[in-house]
Design a protein around this motif. Structure first.
Motif, short mmCIF file in Angstrom:
data_model
loop_
_atom_site.label_atom_id
_atom_site.label_comp_id
_atom_site.label_asym_id
_atom_site.label_seq_id
_atom_site.Cartn_x
_atom_site.Cartn_y
_atom_site.Cartn_z
N GLY A 9 0.80 -1.22 0.00
CA GLY A 9 0.00 0.00 0.00
C GLY A 9 0.83 1.26 0.00
O GLY A 9 0.32 2.34 0.32
N LYS A 31 2.12 3.20 -2.39
CA LYS A 31 1.67 4.25 -3.30
C LYS A 31 0.41 4.93 -2.77
O LYS A 31 0.29 6.15 -2.82
N ASP A 32 -0.53 4.14 -2.26
CA ASP A 32 -1.76 4.71 -1.72
C ASP A 32 -1.47 5.58 -0.50
O ASP A 32 -2.06 6.66 -0.35
N ARG A 33 -0.58 5.13 0.37
CA ARG A 33 -0.24 5.93 1.54
C ARG A 33 0.45 7.23 1.15
O ARG A 33 0.17 8.29 1.71
N ARG A 77 0.10 8.87 -1.69
CA ARG A 77 -0.92 9.73 -2.28
C ARG A 77 -1.81 10.34 -1.20
O ARG A 77 -2.14 11.53 -1.24
N ALA A 78 -2.18 9.56 -0.19
CA ALA A 78 -3.01 10.07 0.90
C ALA A 78 -2.26 11.14 1.70
O ALA A 78 -2.86 12.15 2.11
N GLU A 96 -2.36 14.34 -0.35
CA GLU A 96 -3.69 14.94 -0.28
C GLU A 96 -3.94 15.56 1.09
O GLU A 96 -4.52 16.66 1.18
#
Length: 124
Positions: free
Chosen positions: A104, A106-108, A110-111, A114
């Motif tokens: 995860g 990449k998702d972390r 990106r979060a 944001e």
């Protein structure tokens, strides 16, 4: 970064679930998480069932009947393959001694970006 790549026999073994040597960890990480990983995963899951599905074409009658029977098996097969992909990825990373938290990353990231943008706009 090691540029070690598996040979043909190692690749076949890897596709069937065998562990690769430790010097190929970077290759495994790229295979599981890198560009095209989803496509490779789906091709590896769908290809073995194709010959069995083609046997339905031997059923006599209109061609739409065997095609419909194939779709009744293929669509859930694809659905479950997609649903189980994160579990497979985590297993492959652990099997080769890699950190499953890479899954995860990449998702972390990106979060985090944001969240930082939100905090800049609206304060805290």
């Amino acid at each position: 970064m090691s540029s070690a790549r598996p040979n043909f026999l190692q690749t076949v073994g890897y596709v069937f679930g065998r562990r690769l040597p430790a010097d190929m960890q970077e290759w495994v990480r790229n295979d599981v998480l890198g560009p095209g990983a989803v496509r490779r995963y789906l091709v590896r899951w769908i290809t073995p069932i194709i010959p069995f599905l083609l046997l339905f074409l031997l059923i006599p009658g209109p061609v739409w009947i065997p095609l419909a029977m194939m779709m009744l098996l293929l669509l859930p097969w694809i659905y479950f393959a997609v649903a189980l992909r994160p579990i497979w990825q985590r297993h492959r990373l652990q099997q080769h001694g890699l950190d499953p938290a890479l899954l995860g990353a990449k998702d972390r990231a990106r979060a985090d970006v944001e969240r930082a943008a939100y905090e800049r706009r609206h304060g805290r």
